[in-house]
Design a protein around this motif. Structure first.
Motif, PDB file in Angstrom:
ATOM      1  N   MET A   1     -73.244  -2.243 -52.010  1.00 17.03           N
ATOM      2  CA  MET A   1     -72.471  -1.882 -50.840  1.00 17.03           C
ATOM      3  C   MET A   1     -70.994  -2.200 -51.050  1.00 17.03           C
ATOM      4  O   MET A   1     -70.146  -1.451 -50.643  1.00 17.03           O
ATOM      5  N   HIS A   2     -70.725  -3.327 -51.697  1.00 19.68           N
ATOM      6  CA  HIS A   2     -69.350  -3.754 -51.916  1.00 19.68           C
ATOM      7  C   HIS A   2     -68.589  -2.747 -52.768  1.00 19.68           C
ATOM      8  O   HIS A   2     -67.430  -2.431 -52.484  1.00 19.68           O
ATOM      9  N   SER A   3     -69.224  -2.209 -53.793  1.00 20.11           N
ATOM     10  CA  SER A   3     -68.552  -1.243 -54.667  1.00 20.11           C
ATOM     11  C   SER A   3     -68.302   0.073 -53.943  1.00 20.11           C
ATOM     12  O   SER A   3     -67.311   0.751 -54.220  1.00 20.11           O
ATOM     13  N   THR A   4     -69.173   0.433 -53.008  1.00 22.28           N
ATOM     14  CA  THR A   4     -68.961   1.659 -52.232  1.00 22.28           C
ATOM     15  C   THR A   4     -67.726   1.533 -51.362  1.00 22.28           C
ATOM     16  O   THR A   4     -66.927   2.472 -51.270  1.00 22.28           O
ATOM     17  N   VAL A   5     -67.548   0.394 -50.744  1.00 22.06           N
ATOM     18  CA  VAL A   5     -66.374   0.162 -49.904  1.00 22.06           C
ATOM     19  C   VAL A   5     -65.103   0.220 -50.745  1.00 22.06           C
ATOM     20  O   VAL A   5     -64.110   0.845 -50.349  1.00 22.06           O
ATOM     21  N   LEU A   6     -65.133  -0.400 -51.908  1.00 26.85           N
ATOM     22  CA  LEU A   6     -63.966  -0.359 -52.788  1.00 26.85           C
ATOM     23  C   LEU A   6     -63.681   1.050 -53.275  1.00 26.85           C
ATOM     24  O   LEU A   6     -62.518   1.460 -53.383  1.00 26.85           O
ATOM     25  N   LEU A   7     -64.706   1.805 -53.562  1.00 28.17           N
ATOM     26  CA  LEU A   7     -64.547   3.185 -54.006  1.00 28.17           C
ATOM     27  C   LEU A   7     -63.920   4.041 -52.925  1.00 28.17           C
ATOM     28  O   LEU A   7     -62.968   4.786 -53.182  1.00 28.17           O
ATOM     29  N   VAL A   8     -64.410   3.925 -51.717  1.00 32.59           N
ATOM     30  CA  VAL A   8     -63.853   4.690 -50.592  1.00 32.59           C
ATOM     31  C   VAL A   8     -62.412   4.278 -50.338  1.00 32.59           C
ATOM     32  O   VAL A   8     -61.536   5.131 -50.123  1.00 32.59           O
ATOM     33  N   ALA A   9     -62.134   3.001 -50.371  1.00 29.79           N
ATOM     34  CA  ALA A   9     -60.762   2.524 -50.156  1.00 29.79           C
ATOM     35  C   ALA A   9     -59.824   3.040 -51.242  1.00 29.79           C
ATOM     36  O   ALA A   9     -58.684   3.420 -50.954  1.00 29.79           O
ATOM     37  N   GLY A  10     -60.287   3.081 -52.479  1.00 28.67           N
ATOM     38  CA  GLY A  10     -59.459   3.596 -53.570  1.00 28.67           C
ATOM     39  C   GLY A  10     -59.160   5.067 -53.425  1.00 28.67           C
ATOM     40  O   GLY A  10     -58.028   5.520 -53.658  1.00 28.67           O
ATOM     41  N   VAL A  11     -60.152   5.852 -53.023  1.00 25.21           N
ATOM     42  CA  VAL A  11     -59.934   7.296 -52.833  1.00 25.21           C
ATOM     43  C   VAL A  11     -58.977   7.543 -51.675  1.00 25.21           C
ATOM     44  O   VAL A  11     -58.054   8.358 -51.771  1.00 25.21           O
ATOM     45  N   VAL A  12     -59.153   6.825 -50.583  1.00 27.16           N
ATOM     46  CA  VAL A  12     -58.262   6.987 -49.425  1.00 27.16           C
ATOM     47  C   VAL A  12     -56.842   6.559 -49.776  1.00 27.16           C
ATOM     48  O   VAL A  12     -55.872   7.255 -49.449  1.00 27.16           O
TER      49      VAL A  12
ATOM     50  N   THR B   1     -55.404   6.483 -52.731  1.00 27.02           N
ATOM     51  CA  THR B   1     -54.818   7.461 -53.641  1.00 27.02           C
ATOM     52  C   THR B   1     -54.401   8.716 -52.891  1.00 27.02           C
ATOM     53  O   THR B   1     -53.335   9.280 -53.146  1.00 27.02           O
ATOM     54  N   THR B   2     -55.221   9.153 -51.950  1.00 25.18           N
ATOM     55  CA  THR B   2     -54.912  10.349 -51.168  1.00 25.18           C
ATOM     56  C   THR B   2     -53.658  10.154 -50.323  1.00 25.18           C
ATOM     57  O   THR B   2     -52.903  11.092 -50.103  1.00 25.18           O
ATOM     58  N   VAL B   3     -53.429   8.952 -49.861  1.00 25.66           N
ATOM     59  CA  VAL B   3     -52.245   8.680 -49.043  1.00 25.66           C
ATOM     60  C   VAL B   3     -51.009   8.467 -49.906  1.00 25.66           C
ATOM     61  O   VAL B   3     -49.913   8.955 -49.582  1.00 25.66           O
ATOM     62  N   VAL B   4     -51.149   7.785 -51.024  1.00 26.94           N
ATOM     63  CA  VAL B   4     -49.994   7.381 -51.826  1.00 26.94           C
ATOM     64  C   VAL B   4     -49.394   8.540 -52.618  1.00 26.94           C
ATOM     65  O   VAL B   4     -48.164   8.660 -52.703  1.00 26.94           O
ATOM     66  N   VAL B   5     -50.211   9.401 -53.194  1.00 31.32           N
ATOM     67  CA  VAL B   5     -49.683  10.458 -54.064  1.00 31.32           C
ATOM     68  C   VAL B   5     -48.730  11.403 -53.327  1.00 31.32           C
ATOM     69  O   VAL B   5     -47.640  11.700 -53.844  1.00 31.32           O
ATOM     70  N   PRO B   6     -49.046  11.898 -52.113  1.00 31.33           N
ATOM     71  CA  PRO B   6     -48.048  12.725 -51.413  1.00 31.33           C
ATOM     72  C   PRO B   6     -46.745  11.978 -51.114  1.00 31.33           C
ATOM     73  O   PRO B   6     -45.662  12.564 -51.155  1.00 31.33           O
ATOM     74  N   GLU B   7     -46.848  10.682 -50.839  1.00 31.85           N
ATOM     75  CA  GLU B   7     -45.635   9.887 -50.607  1.00 31.85           C
ATOM     76  C   GLU B   7     -44.785   9.813 -51.872  1.00 31.85           C
ATOM     77  O   GLU B   7     -43.557   9.896 -51.820  1.00 31.85           O
TER      78      GLU B   7
ATOM     79  N   VAL C   1     -55.455  16.071 -54.261  1.00 29.36           N
ATOM     80  CA  VAL C   1     -55.732  14.720 -54.758  1.00 29.36           C
ATOM     81  C   VAL C   1     -57.092  14.242 -54.268  1.00 29.36           C
ATOM     82  O   VAL C   1     -57.874  13.666 -55.042  1.00 29.36           O
ATOM     83  N   LEU C   2     -57.400  14.493 -53.005  1.00 26.38           N
ATOM     84  CA  LEU C   2     -58.701  14.093 -52.463  1.00 26.38           C
ATOM     85  C   LEU C   2     -59.833  14.807 -53.192  1.00 26.38           C
ATOM     86  O   LEU C   2     -60.840  14.194 -53.558  1.00 26.38           O
ATOM     87  N   LEU C   3     -59.662  16.098 -53.438  1.00 25.44           N
ATOM     88  CA  LEU C   3     -60.682  16.854 -54.154  1.00 25.44           C
ATOM     89  C   LEU C   3     -60.843  16.352 -55.583  1.00 25.44           C
ATOM     90  O   LEU C   3     -61.965  16.151 -56.057  1.00 25.44           O
ATOM     91  N   ALA C   4     -59.726  16.128 -56.263  1.00 22.35           N
ATOM     92  CA  ALA C   4     -59.794  15.639 -57.642  1.00 22.35           C
ATOM     93  C   ALA C   4     -60.418  14.246 -57.711  1.00 22.35           C
ATOM     94  O   ALA C   4     -61.233  13.967 -58.586  1.00 22.35           O
ATOM     95  N   ALA C   5     -60.045  13.392 -56.771  1.00 24.73           N
ATOM     96  CA  ALA C   5     -60.616  12.038 -56.758  1.00 24.73           C
ATOM     97  C   ALA C   5     -62.110  12.086 -56.453  1.00 24.73           C
ATOM     98  O   ALA C   5     -62.891  11.363 -57.067  1.00 24.73           O
TER      99      ALA C   5
END
Length: 63
Positions: free
Chosen positions: A1-12, A14-20, A42-46
């Motif tokens: 479960m812990h790795s799933t949370v980290l994975l989702v947080a990383g994708v989110v 990345t999706t926010v930071v790259v356009p910035e 970015v979201l699709l690629a991630a």
């Protein structure tokens, strides 16, 4: 479960930071309509890059 949370947080994150970063690197020269396209790409690629990794880890755990 812990790795799933980290994975989702990383994708989110990345999706926010790259356009910035794109906005900052172009000094705002890109139009407002381009940034959602960049975020979507970015979201699709991630998601596509993470999905095979996640499924292989799931299979290894189940065996």
């Amino acid at each position: 479960m812990h790795s799933t949370v980290l994975l989702v947080a990383g994708v989110v994150a990345t999706t926010v930071v790259v356009p910035e970063v794109v906005w900052d690197l172009t000094d705002g020269a890109v139009g407002g309509g381009v940034l959602p396209l960049v975020a979507g790409a970015v979201l699709l690629a991630a998601s596509l890059g993470v999905w095979p990794l996640g499924s292989s880890q799931l299979t290894a755990r189940d065996c």
